[in-house]
Design a protein around this motif. Structure first.
Motif, mmCIF file in Angstrom:
data_model
loop_
_atom_site.group_PDB
_atom_site.id
_atom_site.type_symbol
_atom_site.label_atom_id
_atom_site.label_comp_id
_atom_site.label_asym_id
_atom_site.label_seq_id
_atom_site.Cartn_x
_atom_site.Cartn_y
_atom_site.Cartn_z
ATOM 1 N N ASP A 180 14.335 0.415 -8.636
ATOM 2 C CA ASP A 180 13.124 0.797 -9.379
ATOM 3 C C ASP A 180 12.506 2.044 -8.744
ATOM 4 O OD1 ASP A 180 13.081 -1.429 -11.190
ATOM 5 O OD2 ASP A 180 12.355 -2.683 -9.549
ATOM 6 N N LEU A 181 12.443 2.015 -7.404
ATOM 7 C CA LEU A 181 11.834 3.171 -6.708
ATOM 8 C C LEU A 181 12.649 4.435 -6.954
ATOM 9 C CD1 LEU A 181 10.715 1.816 -3.226
ATOM 10 C CD2 LEU A 181 9.351 2.247 -5.259
ATOM 11 N N GLY B 57 0.818 -1.211 0.000
ATOM 12 C CA GLY B 57 0.000 0.000 0.000
ATOM 13 C C GLY B 57 0.853 1.263 0.000
ATOM 14 N N ARG B 58 0.152 2.372 0.019
ATOM 15 C CA ARG B 58 0.799 3.680 -0.020
ATOM 16 C C ARG B 58 1.716 3.880 1.184
ATOM 17 N NH1 ARG B 58 0.381 8.530 1.585
ATOM 18 N NH2 ARG B 58 0.566 10.316 0.204
ATOM 19 N N HIS B 59 1.247 3.351 2.331
ATOM 20 C CA HIS B 59 2.022 3.545 3.554
ATOM 21 C C HIS B 59 3.375 2.819 3.469
ATOM 22 C CE1 HIS B 59 2.803 4.424 7.689
ATOM 23 N NE2 HIS B 59 3.018 3.138 7.942
ATOM 24 N N ALA B 60 3.329 1.568 2.954
ATOM 25 C CA ALA B 60 4.573 0.793 2.831
ATOM 26 C C ALA B 60 5.527 1.495 1.870
ATOM 27 C CB ALA B 60 4.264 -0.610 2.330
ATOM 28 N N LEU B 61 4.961 2.031 0.788
ATOM 29 C CA LEU B 61 5.809 2.739 -0.180
ATOM 30 C C LEU B 61 6.429 3.979 0.466
ATOM 31 C CD1 LEU B 61 6.698 3.226 -3.218
ATOM 32 C CD2 LEU B 61 4.751 4.778 -3.313
ATOM 33 N N ALA B 62 5.593 4.768 1.178
ATOM 34 C CA ALA B 62 6.103 5.993 1.813
ATOM 35 C C ALA B 62 7.197 5.655 2.825
ATOM 36 C CB ALA B 62 4.963 6.751 2.478
ATOM 37 N N ARG C 157 9.222 3.053 2.772
ATOM 38 C CA ARG C 157 10.467 2.677 2.077
ATOM 39 C C ARG C 157 11.153 3.918 1.477
ATOM 40 N NH1 ARG C 157 14.437 0.488 2.908
ATOM 41 N NH2 ARG C 157 15.774 -0.118 1.221
ATOM 42 N N LEU C 158 10.344 4.845 0.950
ATOM 43 C CA LEU C 158 10.939 6.063 0.382
ATOM 44 C C LEU C 158 11.672 6.838 1.473
ATOM 45 C CD1 LEU C 158 8.094 7.296 -2.010
ATOM 46 C CD2 LEU C 158 10.327 6.411 -2.673
ATOM 47 N N LYS C 159 11.048 6.857 2.657
ATOM 48 C CA LYS C 159 11.669 7.547 3.795
ATOM 49 C C LYS C 159 13.004 6.888 4.121
ATOM 50 C CE LYS C 159 8.324 9.164 6.467
ATOM 51 N NZ LYS C 159 7.260 9.043 7.440
ATOM 52 N N GLU C 160 13.001 5.555 4.131
ATOM 53 C CA GLU C 160 14.245 4.836 4.444
ATOM 54 C C GLU C 160 15.311 5.077 3.381
ATOM 55 O OE1 GLU C 160 11.920 1.170 6.636
ATOM 56 O OE2 GLU C 160 12.661 0.950 4.591
ATOM 57 N N LEU C 161 14.870 5.369 2.162
ATOM 58 C CA LEU C 161 15.842 5.633 1.102
ATOM 59 C C LEU C 161 16.294 7.093 1.107
ATOM 60 C CD1 LEU C 161 14.209 3.565 -1.786
ATOM 61 C CD2 LEU C 161 16.380 3.071 -0.657
ATOM 62 N N GLY C 162 15.825 7.843 2.083
ATOM 63 C CA GLY C 162 16.299 9.219 2.233
ATOM 64 C C GLY C 162 15.313 10.265 1.755
ATOM 65 N N PHE C 163 14.089 9.854 1.351
ATOM 66 C CA PHE C 163 13.122 10.839 0.860
ATOM 67 C C PHE C 163 12.010 11.017 1.884
ATOM 68 C CE2 PHE C 163 15.277 9.065 -2.782
ATOM 69 C CZ PHE C 163 15.753 10.222 -3.380
ATOM 70 N N ALA C 164 12.374 11.663 3.001
ATOM 71 C CA ALA C 164 11.442 11.799 4.108
ATOM 72 C C ALA C 164 10.489 12.965 3.889
ATOM 73 C CB ALA C 164 12.216 11.990 5.404
ATOM 74 N N ASP C 165 10.925 13.960 3.123
ATOM 75 C CA ASP C 165 10.135 15.196 3.069
ATOM 76 C C ASP C 165 9.329 15.353 1.784
ATOM 77 O OD1 ASP C 165 11.475 15.805 5.391
ATOM 78 O OD2 ASP C 165 13.087 16.859 4.320
ATOM 79 N N LEU C 166 9.030 14.265 1.102
ATOM 80 C CA LEU C 166 8.299 14.416 -0.160
ATOM 81 C C LEU C 166 6.872 14.888 0.114
ATOM 82 C CD1 LEU C 166 9.276 11.193 -2.151
ATOM 83 C CD2 LEU C 166 10.123 13.515 -2.455
ATOM 84 N N PRO C 167 6.388 15.904 -0.607
ATOM 85 C CA PRO C 167 4.997 16.317 -0.426
ATOM 86 C C PRO C 167 4.056 15.161 -0.780
ATOM 87 C CG PRO C 167 6.160 17.738 -2.009
ATOM 88 C CD PRO C 167 7.096 16.640 -1.643
ATOM 89 N N SER C 168 2.861 15.134 -0.143
ATOM 90 C CA SER C 168 2.003 13.940 -0.316
ATOM 91 C C SER C 168 1.572 13.769 -1.772
ATOM 92 C CB SER C 168 0.823 13.980 0.636
ATOM 93 O OG SER C 168 0.082 15.116 0.370
ATOM 94 N N GLU C 169 1.406 14.880 -2.525
ATOM 95 C CA GLU C 169 0.987 14.682 -3.935
ATOM 96 C C GLU C 169 2.086 13.995 -4.750
ATOM 97 O OE1 GLU C 169 2.174 19.112 -3.777
ATOM 98 O OE2 GLU C 169 1.290 17.630 -2.445
ATOM 99 N N ARG C 170 3.362 14.237 -4.364
ATOM 100 C CA ARG C 170 4.470 13.556 -5.055
ATOM 101 C C ARG C 170 4.450 12.067 -4.729
ATOM 102 N NH1 ARG C 170 6.564 15.669 -9.186
ATOM 103 N NH2 ARG C 170 4.569 16.639 -9.265
ATOM 104 N N VAL C 171 4.193 11.760 -3.432
ATOM 105 C CA VAL C 171 4.120 10.347 -3.041
ATOM 106 C C VAL C 171 2.966 9.684 -3.796
ATOM 107 C CG1 VAL C 171 3.777 8.749 -1.112
ATOM 108 C CG2 VAL C 171 5.123 10.825 -0.777
ATOM 109 N N ASN C 172 1.871 10.421 -3.968
ATOM 110 C CA ASN C 172 0.738 9.863 -4.718
ATOM 111 C C ASN C 172 1.127 9.547 -6.156
ATOM 112 O OD1 ASN C 172 -0.835 10.067 -2.498
ATOM 113 N ND2 ASN C 172 -1.817 12.001 -3.096
ATOM 114 N N ASP C 173 1.856 10.487 -6.780
ATOM 115 C CA ASP C 173 2.291 10.254 -8.173
ATOM 116 C C ASP C 173 3.176 9.013 -8.256
ATOM 117 O OD1 ASP C 173 1.017 12.513 -9.005
ATOM 118 O OD2 ASP C 173 2.795 13.798 -8.939
ATOM 119 N N ILE C 174 4.105 8.910 -7.290
ATOM 120 C CA ILE C 174 5.015 7.755 -7.321
ATOM 121 C C ILE C 174 4.218 6.473 -7.068
ATOM 122 C CG2 ILE C 174 7.059 6.693 -6.254
ATOM 123 C CD1 ILE C 174 7.987 9.530 -5.581
ATOM 124 N N PHE C 175 3.231 6.575 -6.175
ATOM 125 C CA PHE C 175 2.422 5.394 -5.849
ATOM 126 C C PHE C 175 1.657 4.896 -7.089
ATOM 127 C CE2 PHE C 175 -1.457 3.430 -3.876
ATOM 128 C CZ PHE C 175 -0.789 2.316 -3.401
#
Ligand code: KIV
Length: 606
Positions: free
Chosen positions: A434-435, A392-397, A399-417
């Motif tokens: 891939d991410l 889900g979106r939460h798992a993706l967010a 993992r992105l945080k763990e990869l160093g992308f903690a501050d992505l705006p939610s609309e960006r996370v939505n696009d990536i999702f």
């Protein structure tokens, strides 16, 4: 334990030991950070504190193909603040109106962003040793809380004779007058660089440096402009200058090491051992020719070995921001990081051989001298998350945080999702790479002026490859065009050209598969430059006085190689269009100014 006594540096006799790193040495970079001494231009009230001067936006942007837009420069500057660099060299304001505006904007925003500890980076503008350049640089940085102008003039016989065509006396006079002029403008912080210092005659250098210090220089930078020096030599050179230049105790000495022999990091550290307390470097080591000292290497060497091997040296850098900053600079500059690059390369924490893997499973200390977490990366297996189509979106967010992308705006996370879900329908397991490719494709992109909506190609060995593309334009209108070419990518680019209608030359094109397998994501990187009647709008003068044609890079990622190529091309166009529009606007304004000046003159004459 193997311990061997070695002596490093000339000025400070460190009785250093080379030992296996113990747990105590494996301190996190953050733990060694400590408090940052107050910023005073010409001194540092902690003898062990080393200022980090980042020149990614100036020397780094000098790399062929690495043109950054003003927006990208601003974002990189924000990231440099997270890292905690002491000085940001934001550009060479005399290069063009665009460069001037970018430096000024960074000085105003980033240079006044004071945190709760009182930290705001000094913002520096580079200047040749000429009054108009100095005025321009000062104008660009003056609104920062800590403004700095960096003046350079070559002092080596080879540069003075062949490039400057000036005598020693003329160089000495010009250097002194420039520094004095800059101070008289009101600039409290002036760095002076005797360009090609390592090939200059020491006695002449003592004289020039003594006089520029008298004229008000606060930092003396010693460029190894051609990457000529060896570490023991460079460290001894800095120590020798500190001993022999009158007034040296009243300024901060600095290193600036080019990487032509692959020694820039070693030379910078040797310079610090010789007493330099400012190190100039760039993210990923980008820069002229073979590049510059890499910030991540210099900083991690000090974080891990500063205490036991460098007499207690430390920096104010928060290393957990290194990996995301490296990724951002690589995406924006279009300069990929080599896989085996120290600290931030894709393989820096990969353990392939059976013996190494066995050792790592028993204890990570066996083959790792720092943890990926300490530079802002996390291990997928450490967290136990494997992303796939049910994630889900939460798992993706997470993992992105763990990869160093903690501050992505939610609309960006939505696009990536959304993109992640599309990919997961075709590919069972989604790897970190891939991410990262999706982040590059969705986040590290210029403002979308043209957007790819749909693409279809017909190709093969029978008939002409043909592409149909549908783009959404800046006016919100969808347009469709058909192009024919030598192959499907060429056909797609021709179709895009017929809609965008801006003449460009394709300078470089490259594609890589992100992970293995037939369903892998393809990432494409292209470099373009303005062509035809626009060719001249893309030129800028670099700090060496050379006219450079600007090039613009773009990246795209997609499972379909032609879509990936089209996305990369449009990304490069979106990066180029605002630049040439600004240039055209400036040219129109200049013509209008000239016309009103003519009218004014005419009125006076009448
Ligand atoms: O390499 C060099 O000499 C420079 C100076 C302007 C510091 O970049």
């Amino acid at each position: 334990m193997l311990c061997q006594a070695v002596h490093l540096g000339q000025s400070r006799p460190f009785a250093a030991r080379v030992c296996q790193p113990s747990r105590a040495v494996r301190v996190s970079a953050r733990a060694s950070r400590g408090t940052r001494p107050e910023y005073i231009p010409n001194r540092i009230d902690d003898p062990n504190y080393v200022r980090i001067f980042d020149t990614t936006l100036r020397d780094g942007e000098q790399s062929p193909g690495a043109t950054l837009t003003s927006k990208e420069k601003m974002e990189i500057a924000r990231q440099l603040v997270k890292l905690g660099v002491d000085v940001i060299e934001a550009g060479f304001p005399m290069a063009s109106q665009d460069d001037f505006e970018a430096v000024r904007a960074i000085a105003m925003e980033i240079g006044n962003n004071v945190d709760s500890t009182g930290y705001a980076p000094a913002i520096c503008g580079l200047s040749r040793s000429r009054e108009p350049d100095i005025e321009r640089a000062w104008e660009a940085v003056r609104h920062a809380r800590h403004p700095r102008v960096h003046i350079f003039l070559a002092t080596s016989p080879i540069h003075m004779e062949h490039k400057l065509r000036m005598s020693r006396d003329q160089v000495l006079r010009q250097a002194v007058e420039s520094v004095a002029f800059c101070r008289a403008l009101g600039c409290p912080d002036v760095e002076f660089s005797p360009e090609d210092a390592t090939r200059s005659e020491p006695a002449f250098l003592y004289e020039v440096l003594r006089e520029v210090i008298r004229a008000g220089a606060t930092t003396i930078n010693i460029p190894d402009t051609t990457g000529w020096a060896l570490p023991h030599e460079y460290g001894a050179f800095i120590a020798d200058l500190r001993r022999n230049v009158e007034g040296a105790e009243g300024v901060v000495f600095s290193t600036h090491c080019q990487n032509d022999l692959g020694l820039s990091t070693a030379n910078s550290l040797a310079g610090a051992q010789g007493g330099a307390r400012q190190l100039e470097c760039t993210i990923n080591g980008i820069g002229e020719r073979a590049g510059n000292a890499s910030l991540e290497e210099v900083v991690m060497a000090i974080a891990l070995r500063g205490a036991d091997q460098l007499g207690g040296l430390r920096t104010g850098i928060d290393a957990v921001h290194l990996a995301p900053t490296s990724k951002m600079v690589s995406d924006y500059s279009g300069m990929p990081v080599q896989p085996h690059k120290a600290i931030v390369g894709a393989n820096a924490f990969a353990h392939e051989s059976g013996i190494h893997q066995d050792g790592m499973l028993k204890s990570r200390d066996t083959y790792e001298i720092m943890t990926p977490e300490s530079i802002g990366l996390a291990r997928a297996q450490g967290v136990g998350l494997v992303l796939g189509k049910h994630s889900g979106r939460h798992a993706l967010a997470t993992r992105l945080k763990e990869l160093g992308f903690a501050d992505l705006p939610s609309e960006r996370v939505n696009d990536i999702f959304r993109r992640f879900k599309d990919l997961a329908d075709k590919k069972k397991n989604i790897a970190d790479d891939d991410l990262l490719a999706l982040v590059q494709d969705e986040v590290h992109q210029p403002t979308a002026i043209w957007q790819l909506q749909d693409l279809q190609v017909v190709c093969g060995s029978m008939g002409l490859p043909t592409a149909t593309v549908k783009l959404l334009g800046p006016d919100g209108i969808h347009r469709v065009a058909v192009g024919m070419g030598t192959g499907p990518v060429d056909a797609a680019y021709k179709a895009i050209d017929s809609l965008v209608r801006i003449p460009v030359d394709l300078v470089d094109y490259g594609m890589t598969s992100v992970t293995g397998g037939i369903e892998a994501l393809a990432t494409t990187r292209v470099i373009i430059r303005p062509a035809g009647e626009l060719a001249s709008t893309g030129t800028k003068q670099d700090y060496k006085g050379r006219q450079q044609q600007r090039t613009f890079s773009g990246q795209g990622a997609h499972e379909d190689v032609v879509v990936s190529s089209a996305r990369a091309y449009i990304s490069a166009l979106n990066r180029m269009i605002p630049y040439i529009s600004a240039q055209a606007h400036a040219a129109t304004a200049a013509v209008d100014n000239a016309r009103s000046a003519e009218t004014a003159t005419a009125t006076v004459v009448v």
